[in-house]
Structure formats: C-alpha cells, structure tokens
Scaffold this motif. Sequence first.
Motif, PDB file in Angstrom:
ATOM      1  N   UNK A 101      28.910  14.963  41.284  1.00 33.71           N
ATOM      2  CA  UNK A 101      27.812  15.231  41.786  1.00 33.71           C
ATOM      3  C   UNK A 101      27.781  15.307  43.377  1.00 33.71           C
ATOM      4  N   UNK A 137      34.559  29.535  35.630  1.00 36.31           N
ATOM      5  CA  UNK A 137      34.407  30.269  36.665  1.00 36.31           C
ATOM      6  C   UNK A 137      34.122  29.853  37.985  1.00 36.31           C
ATOM      7  N   UNK A 138      33.148  28.685  38.108  1.00 38.37           N
ATOM      8  CA  UNK A 138      32.900  28.382  39.767  1.00 38.37           C
ATOM      9  C   UNK A 138      33.964  28.000  40.337  1.00 38.37           C
ATOM     10  N   UNK A 171      19.285  18.527  44.138  1.00 37.61           N
ATOM     11  CA  UNK A 171      19.125  18.303  42.663  1.00 37.61           C
ATOM     12  C   UNK A 171      19.419  19.879  42.067  1.00 37.61           C
ATOM     13  N   UNK A 172      19.163  20.793  42.809  1.00 37.28           N
ATOM     14  CA  UNK A 172      19.542  22.019  42.302  1.00 37.28           C
ATOM     15  C   UNK A 172      21.088  22.113  42.068  1.00 37.28           C
ATOM     16  N   UNK A 222      23.403  19.751  42.123  1.00 35.56           N
ATOM     17  CA  UNK A 222      23.728  18.782  41.217  1.00 35.56           C
ATOM     18  C   UNK A 222      23.707  19.298  39.804  1.00 35.56           C
ATOM     19  N   UNK A 223      22.520  19.944  39.416  1.00 32.89           N
ATOM     20  CA  UNK A 223      22.597  20.594  38.215  1.00 32.89           C
ATOM     21  C   UNK A 223      23.446  21.515  37.769  1.00 32.89           C
ATOM     22  N   UNK A 224      23.712  22.382  38.682  1.00 34.37           N
ATOM     23  CA  UNK A 224      25.008  23.218  38.630  1.00 34.37           C
ATOM     24  C   UNK A 224      26.463  22.585  38.550  1.00 34.37           C
ATOM     25  N   UNK A 281      26.635  19.537  37.281  1.00 33.85           N
ATOM     26  CA  UNK A 281      26.693  18.986  35.984  1.00 33.85           C
ATOM     27  C   UNK A 281      26.915  19.983  35.008  1.00 33.85           C
ATOM     28  N   UNK A 282      26.587  21.024  34.876  1.00 31.57           N
ATOM     29  CA  UNK A 282      27.013  22.340  33.941  1.00 31.57           C
ATOM     30  C   UNK A 282      28.379  22.485  34.349  1.00 31.57           C
TER      31      UNK A 282
END
Lengths: 304, 262
Positions: free
Chosen positions: A115, A81-82, A102-103, A105-107, A109-110
């Motif tokens: 990164x 979707x992204x 980091x916020x 980067x987490x997205x 990663x998922x």
Amino acid sequence: MVRNNFATMAAIEIKNLIKSFGPVKAVDGVSFSVEAGSVTGYLGPNGAGKTTTLRCLLGLVTPDSGEALVNGERYVTLPRPVTEVGAVLEATSFHPGRTARNHLRILCTAAGLPDARADEALEQVGLGDAAGKRVLGFSLGMRQRLALASALLGRPRVYILDEPANGLDPAGIEWLRGFLRHLAHDEGAAVLVSSHVLSEVEQTVDNVVIIAKGRLVRQGSLAELTGGGTGSVRVRSAQAADLAPALEAAGGTVERADDGLLRVRGLDAEAIGQVALDRRIVLTEVTQERSDLQKVFLELTEGR
Amino acid sequence: MSLLAGLVKAELRKLFTTRLWWVMLVVALLFVGVGLGVLIAFAGVDQNGAAVPGLDTAQWTELAWASGSSAGIFVMILGVVLMTSEFRYQTITGTFLVTPRRGLVIIAKLVAGLIVGALFALAVLVLQAVTVIPAVMLGGGEFSLSGARVPQISIGILATLALYALFGIGLGALVRNQVAGVVAAIAWTYVIESIFTAIPALHVVGKWLPGGAAQALMSIDVNTGLGQPEWLPAWAGALVLVAWGLLFAGVATATTVRRDIT
C-alpha cells in the motif's frame, strides 16, 4: 519460462499491426519500435489511430493481425505487467467518489504491491496533499497526474502514455516534459508518448513516429526529421536587394522570394535587426517561422 | 491462488471505498424491517380468508424469519453496480492493465460478490433476531433457534443473498449500462419473479426461477390465501440456485473476456 535477451530487444515493438472497427481501418500496417533510454513521440491528428495502437499494445484491444510486444512479449502474457509497463490512457478514469489514495491502493492490492507505493507515487507526481481527497473535486490536470501516479506504482521500465499533456496547464506541461526526460535519460526507461499537438512533445522527444489515417507516414530521430536545421526567419523589406548580401555577410543563409521577402537561416531576429539598423534598411516584417518539424508534421498529416 | 486472493481483496476494497455499500445496507435493513413490522402488525389477523398466522405459531416464525430473503434485490443491485461502475467510470481499463487475465478479474468479482452478499445476509439475520425473537415471546410463543426451521431458512437467506449478488454481477457484465442494469434487476425480481412465484398456478415456471428456488430452499409452504405453493424439494432448490449462479458467472465471463476495451 526463459525470457528473451533484454540487451538486444526493443522495449516496445510493433510489427505490421492492423485493426479495424467495422469498416474503418483504425490502424493499417503500422510498425515501429522504441528503445530503452529514449522518448519516442507518437504523433498524428485526432483519429489517426494512435489510441488504438496503444490499446493493442496494452492488450485492451485485440489486433486483427500483426504483433504488439513489450519486452518481447504480448502484454497479456506478462506475469506482473505493472512492474514492467506503466500506462496512462486518455480514457483511464476514476470513480469520482473514491479518494486518490484509495484508487491507487486498490491497484496496489490487485498487483500485489505494498500500500505504501500509493503515497510514494502521489508524492512523485506532486499530489501528496490531495491523497485523501475524493477524485470528484480534481481538475483535469490533477486527474492526469493521478493517472501518471498509477503508472509509476510498479516502478516499470517502459512507459506508454496516451495524450498525457491533455488538460495540463503550461506549468504542468513543463513539469511533464522534465519528468519524462528524467525517466528516459536518467533512469533508462523506454517512453512512448502520443500527442496530436506537436509543440507539447517537441522539446521532449528523441524520436518521432508520425501516423495519419491509420498509416505510418514517417519515423526517425528528431534531427533526421528536421534535417538538423534550426528555424528560419521571414524578413520583408522594400530594400531586400540590399539587405540580402548584408545578411549573408553577417553569416546568414538567405533564400529570396517575391516582393521583398527573404527567408533567413543561421541568424536570429535580433541579429537580423542589427544588420538592418547598421545599413539603415527599413524592415516591414520579421517573423520567426514555425519550426521545421511543425511544418513536416502538418505537411505529412494534412489532407490525408 | 494468492494472486486471486489479492484480486478478491481489491474488489472488496473497490466496494468499501465508495459510499454505495452502506446506503444499500441501510435501505435493505429498512426494507426487511418494514416487512417484519407488517408481519407483526397483522399477525393473527384474518382478511377474507387470507390469514397471517398468529405470533405464537411456528408458522409465523417461519414467515417472519424468511422475510430477509426480500433483501435479495439490494445485493443484486450492488452486484450490478460493482460490475457496471467499471464501465461507467472506465476504471475497467486500469483493472485490466493490472490484471490482463480478464477471466481472473471476473472470478475475483464473483467471489467478492458472494462475500458481500453473505455479509448482507448476516446483517439481515441479526435484524431478524432482534425483532422476531421479542415479538414471538411477547406474543406468548416460544422461540427456539433450532425450531421452526430457523436454521434451514437462515442458510437459505445466506445462499440466496450471496447468489443474488453474483446474479447482479453477471447481469451487469451483460448490459454494461448502469441504469439499464439496475432497472433490469428490479424488473426481474419485482415483476417477472414476483408474478411467477406469488401465484401458485404459475409455480410450474416459478419454481425454476431463482426466487422460487430460494423459496424451495427455505421450504416456505405457508398458505397465505393464494393457494398452497408447489416448490421443488429443498435440495433441488439449492441445485437450481447454483445452476443460475453458474449461468450468470458464465455470462459475465463470456461477455468480458474477449471484448475490446476502447
């Protein structure tokens, strides 16, 4: 799976969407579509059902009936979707103790994105310098930019933004307008942007969808809604009877009202003042009227 | 599969990019450390018949080596926070926008919880090794890593802490409110479980609770004065723990998959 033909398909399509929360019908039979390469403003007063519509579109809220499709599919069935849709929601928020980088980067990663996209997106929204700072110290405007950065990560072609101008200062709003126009007109993206403040989006949108009390009240291009006209000027004078023909002679369209009030189109305030000066007529009021869209918006949404 | 691996990594990153995890680790190690200190101080002391075995006994090693399971509450709180902070800070919206298949998100969270719980268990075991082994040797006993059921108890601690993180995630998904979740976790472990597992007469119920099952898995049957405990066999304890884990995983999934995120 064979996807539908993109060429003939609206980027965003909402068909007869209905959603109730308990006894409240938040969205009551709304239908509209958004094409690639255009910015559509989704307008309505607070509580009109804008956010619920967008959350249905994004698979966060399940509609009672009707369809909300992105690129011809329900959001929840999009494989990645992204990479197709970038969303900024009013309530999208951040852990205060986490840095902006980091916020994102987490997205990443998922979503299976590298990164490096985190820093690129931060640069794009002008937050490059704040990448390593914890969100705790961010202003509302910076949070909005960070939310926008998260929408950019997957380089999508469809953007869904809920009240993105909230908390932005005038310079930020100006920047956002340019950014949205760039996404739609230069990159060919479909942009759906909601707002309860017409003036925020008026200069940005190509099309307008107006909703009030969960029901669609009007949709069309900006030109259709304003009848193609420009704003009018209210002029008051004790010698209105003399002034009116003079203004008409100068190229204006004049509408006569009571006690010396004229509503003039086709001339701006400066030109009207010049006519009055030439005829030595005293003006007691010259007021640029709110744009017609603003009036349309208020008429359509007030009292509902 | 690689999708799930990415999601698990994202969940671990969520935890390790905020400060809570190391605060909890420090607190957990202090808590276990204090417990070990008390056990060392009171080794061989007889108080009204409630005796702690001597440092040189295999029983003391067993008791001391099992003390690490008391860190369960901290990993459980960590699990609660891992889930509830998504709702508290509304990051759940972004999480579900990236991964609209919510079941996968929950599975990733549970796996991440198991991993974090196991990492905490490893830290606790290291702490135990550096305190228990010298204490036993200084007390005149002999420590052997294979003796006194050390391996079995170690596996018990590993399984217990991993599963308590998972319990916390399930609890967090159920209550959603962070404070309520943490309070519920503390009430559960310190009030309900401790009553039913500390008093042997209540073990009829207590042995079926996660705490009792964990004790069974470690086969701690040292009589500390309250009577001989009546745990399940170790294998049954393991099964009960897994059943609790599946229950909490089911709760986490059922409460999250369909609900509207507004």
